[in-house]
Design a protein around this motif. Structure first.
Motif, PDB file in Angstrom:
ATOM      1  N   ASP A  89      50.957  37.934  38.398  1.00 12.10           N
ATOM      2  CA  ASP A  89      50.444  36.275  39.260  1.00 12.10           C
ATOM      3  C   ASP A  89      50.209  35.692  38.514  1.00 12.10           C
ATOM      4  N   TYR A  90      49.638  34.163  39.085  1.00  9.85           N
ATOM      5  CA  TYR A  90      48.801  33.198  38.357  1.00  9.85           C
ATOM      6  C   TYR A  90      48.658  32.123  39.823  1.00  9.85           C
ATOM      7  N   THR A  91      47.137  31.708  39.790  1.00 10.44           N
ATOM      8  CA  THR A  91      47.159  30.160  40.255  1.00 10.44           C
ATOM      9  C   THR A  91      46.531  29.514  39.709  1.00 10.44           C
ATOM     10  N   LEU A  92      47.053  27.689  40.411  1.00  8.97           N
ATOM     11  CA  LEU A  92      46.156  26.809  39.605  1.00  8.97           C
ATOM     12  C   LEU A  92      45.516  26.252  40.645  1.00  8.97           C
ATOM     13  N   GLU A  93      44.495  26.160  40.488  1.00 15.96           N
ATOM     14  CA  GLU A  93      43.387  25.145  41.572  1.00 15.96           C
ATOM     15  C   GLU A  93      42.973  24.033  41.045  1.00 15.96           C
ATOM     16  N   GLU A  94      43.125  22.597  41.588  1.00 14.77           N
ATOM     17  CA  GLU A  94      42.908  21.809  40.248  1.00 14.77           C
ATOM     18  C   GLU A  94      43.163  21.920  39.059  1.00 14.77           C
ATOM     19  N   THR A  95      42.401  22.126  38.377  1.00 12.38           N
ATOM     20  CA  THR A  95      42.698  22.382  36.654  1.00 12.38           C
ATOM     21  C   THR A  95      42.472  23.974  35.931  1.00 12.38           C
ATOM     22  N   LEU A  96      41.389  24.564  36.870  1.00 11.51           N
ATOM     23  CA  LEU A  96      41.759  26.000  36.511  1.00 11.51           C
ATOM     24  C   LEU A  96      42.837  26.764  37.579  1.00 11.51           C
ATOM     25  N   LEU A  97      43.153  27.058  35.988  1.00 11.59           N
ATOM     26  CA  LEU A  97      44.273  28.416  36.401  1.00 11.59           C
ATOM     27  C   LEU A  97      43.706  29.777  36.196  1.00 11.59           C
ATOM     28  N   THR A  98      44.283  30.941  36.972  1.00  7.39           N
ATOM     29  CA  THR A  98      43.880  31.862  36.726  1.00  7.39           C
ATOM     30  C   THR A  98      44.730  33.288  36.335  1.00  7.39           C
ATOM     31  N   LEU A  99      45.627  33.938  35.827  1.00 10.43           N
ATOM     32  CA  LEU A  99      46.240  34.795  35.274  1.00 10.43           C
ATOM     33  C   LEU A  99      45.707  35.773  35.409  1.00 10.43           C
ATOM     34  N   TYR A 100      46.964  36.545  36.354  1.00 11.30           N
ATOM     35  CA  TYR A 100      46.644  38.062  37.006  1.00 11.30           C
ATOM     36  C   TYR A 100      46.884  38.744  36.372  1.00 11.30           C
ATOM     37  N   PHE A 101      46.652  39.776  35.219  1.00 14.18           N
ATOM     38  CA  PHE A 101      47.265  40.915  34.648  1.00 14.18           C
ATOM     39  C   PHE A 101      47.094  41.968  35.150  1.00 14.18           C
ATOM     40  N   SER A 102      48.303  43.033  34.329  1.00 12.60           N
ATOM     41  CA  SER A 102      48.416  44.038  34.598  1.00 12.60           C
ATOM     42  C   SER A 102      47.209  45.481  34.647  1.00 12.60           C
ATOM     43  N   PRO A 103      47.031  46.393  34.662  1.00 13.82           N
ATOM     44  CA  PRO A 103      45.679  47.186  34.637  1.00 13.82           C
ATOM     45  C   PRO A 103      45.868  47.489  33.169  1.00 13.82           C
ATOM     46  N   GLU A 104      46.805  47.476  32.507  1.00 15.03           N
ATOM     47  CA  GLU A 104      47.302  47.650  30.652  1.00 15.03           C
ATOM     48  C   GLU A 104      46.240  46.932  29.558  1.00 15.03           C
ATOM     49  N   TYR A 105      45.950  45.211  30.539  1.00 15.41           N
ATOM     50  CA  TYR A 105      45.080  44.525  29.915  1.00 15.41           C
ATOM     51  C   TYR A 105      44.215  45.100  29.065  1.00 15.41           C
ATOM     52  N   SER A 106      43.703  46.412  30.157  1.00 16.12           N
ATOM     53  CA  SER A 106      42.125  46.750  29.949  1.00 16.12           C
ATOM     54  C   SER A 106      42.193  47.779  28.761  1.00 16.12           C
ATOM     55  N   GLY A 107      43.067  48.225  28.736  1.00 15.91           N
ATOM     56  CA  GLY A 107      43.716  48.897  26.845  1.00 15.91           C
ATOM     57  C   GLY A 107      43.702  48.408  25.674  1.00 15.91           C
ATOM     58  N   ILE A 108      43.171  47.137  26.071  1.00 19.34           N
ATOM     59  CA  ILE A 108      43.340  46.209  24.941  1.00 19.34           C
ATOM     60  C   ILE A 108      42.088  46.626  23.930  1.00 19.34           C
ATOM     61  N   ASP A 109      42.541  46.772  22.661  1.00 22.66           N
ATOM     62  CA  ASP A 109      41.662  47.274  21.794  1.00 22.66           C
ATOM     63  C   ASP A 109      40.530  45.771  21.608  1.00 22.66           C
ATOM     64  N   ARG A 110      38.287  46.944  22.250  1.00 23.39           N
ATOM     65  CA  ARG A 110      37.725  45.500  22.347  1.00 23.39           C
ATOM     66  C   ARG A 110      37.706  44.386  20.900  1.00 23.39           C
TER      67      ARG A 110
END
Length: 306
Positions: A89-110
């Protein structure tokens, strides 16, 4: 309210790719999509002609995010967001775009994650009406390796030092000193590592030491469970702060082996001549019986096994 769902993005992106565009229109567009190179060591921009009306912010977000989630049509590049990661999902409030990633994002190599994040931010901040981004994993703000929220990011957020962009992964051959199986000598393990340019070499060395050796003939000299609080270098002196776990004694490893595992490993860095070790920033104590924490220690190879 959150804007539209992203379940259709992959199909949308494929449709955009199928539409195609000539080289001339790509140059005229002024838009770029940031990908990773084939080796996954750098972000690289590719010109892109959007199919959406650039004045329609929501459509542009969905189109460009779809490109970032889709494999490029050139084998020299790879998408910055791994295949298993979804944008829920995402939200756009004024000029701030917030992206909601699935839990798999935490598994990306640091070490790869800053590149993925930079590619997404640099691509989407080109959109009219989007000046900064915030990342969430599920319903929690994205955190760094210390558990601190990454916060709001803009195009210029990915700078380590003035003029140095965080857009590449570097390589280093580290000489790390671990304890032998008897705990009375040091053994050297040479390790080739790839790391993001937003991490200092001294921090990289300490993190690799805390991970322990890869060889079965060695063991970590630092007490298990020890965490790195801070590490910095000033005038050739490296200041290392460890948490209280460092004081957990393992008498199977001799005292000098513990100290010089850290000192010798850090002294392999050309800019470091001496090392001071503290516990939670406190240098008033003594490690075991003989090593005062307020002392500056230099490389000592007497304990290295032949």
């Amino acid at each position: 309210m959150r804007a539209g769902r992203f379940g259709f993005l992959l199909l949308f992106a494929l449709a955009v790719c199928a539409a195609g565009c000539g080289a001339g229109t790509e140059e005229e567009s002024g838009y770029q999509v940031y990908y990773l190179n084939k080796e996954g060591t750098r972000i690289v921009p590719r010109s892109y002609e959007p199919q959406s009306d650039p004045k329609k912010t929501g459509q542009m977000i969905e189109e460009l995010m779809g490109k970032l989630l889709s494999d490029p049509d050139d084998v020299e590049y790879q998408k910055p967001v791994p295949g298993e990661v979804k944008v829920i999902d995402y939200t756009l409030e004024e000029t701030l775009l917030t992206l909601y990633f699935s839990p798999e994002y935490s598994g990306i190599d640091r070490y790869m994650e800053p590149l993925a994040r930079a590619a997404v931010v640099r691509t989407l901040t080109q959109i009219d009406g989007v000046e900064c981004l915030s990342f969430f994993v599920g319903d929690a703000p994205l955190s760094d390796n210390k558990g601190n929220p990454v916060g709001v990011m803009a195009n210029d957020s990915f700078v380590e030092n003035p003029g140095q962009q965080i857009n590449s992964i570097q390589s280093a051959a580290l000489a790390l000193y671990f304890a032998n199986q008897e705990g009375n000598r040091l053994v050297v393990e040479t390790r080739e590592v790839h790391y993001s340019s937003n991490i200092s070499l001294e921090k990289l060395v300490m993190e690799q030491l805390l991970q322990g050796p890869r060889s079965e003939k060695a063991q970590s000299a630092i007490p298990a469970g020890t965490k790195l609080m801070n590490v910095s270098v000033s005038d050739g002196v490296c200041f290392v702060s460890l948490d209280m776990g460092f004081m957990n004694q393992n008498y199977g490893i001799e005292e000098p082996v513990v100290i010089y595992s850290i000192v010798n490993s850090l002294s392999e860095i050309a800019s470091i001549n001496k090392v001071q070790i503290s516990v939670n920033g406190d240098t008033s104590g003594i490690y075991r019986d003989n090593f005062a924490l307020d002392e500056l220690y230099e490389r000592n190879l007497d304990y290295v096994a032949e």
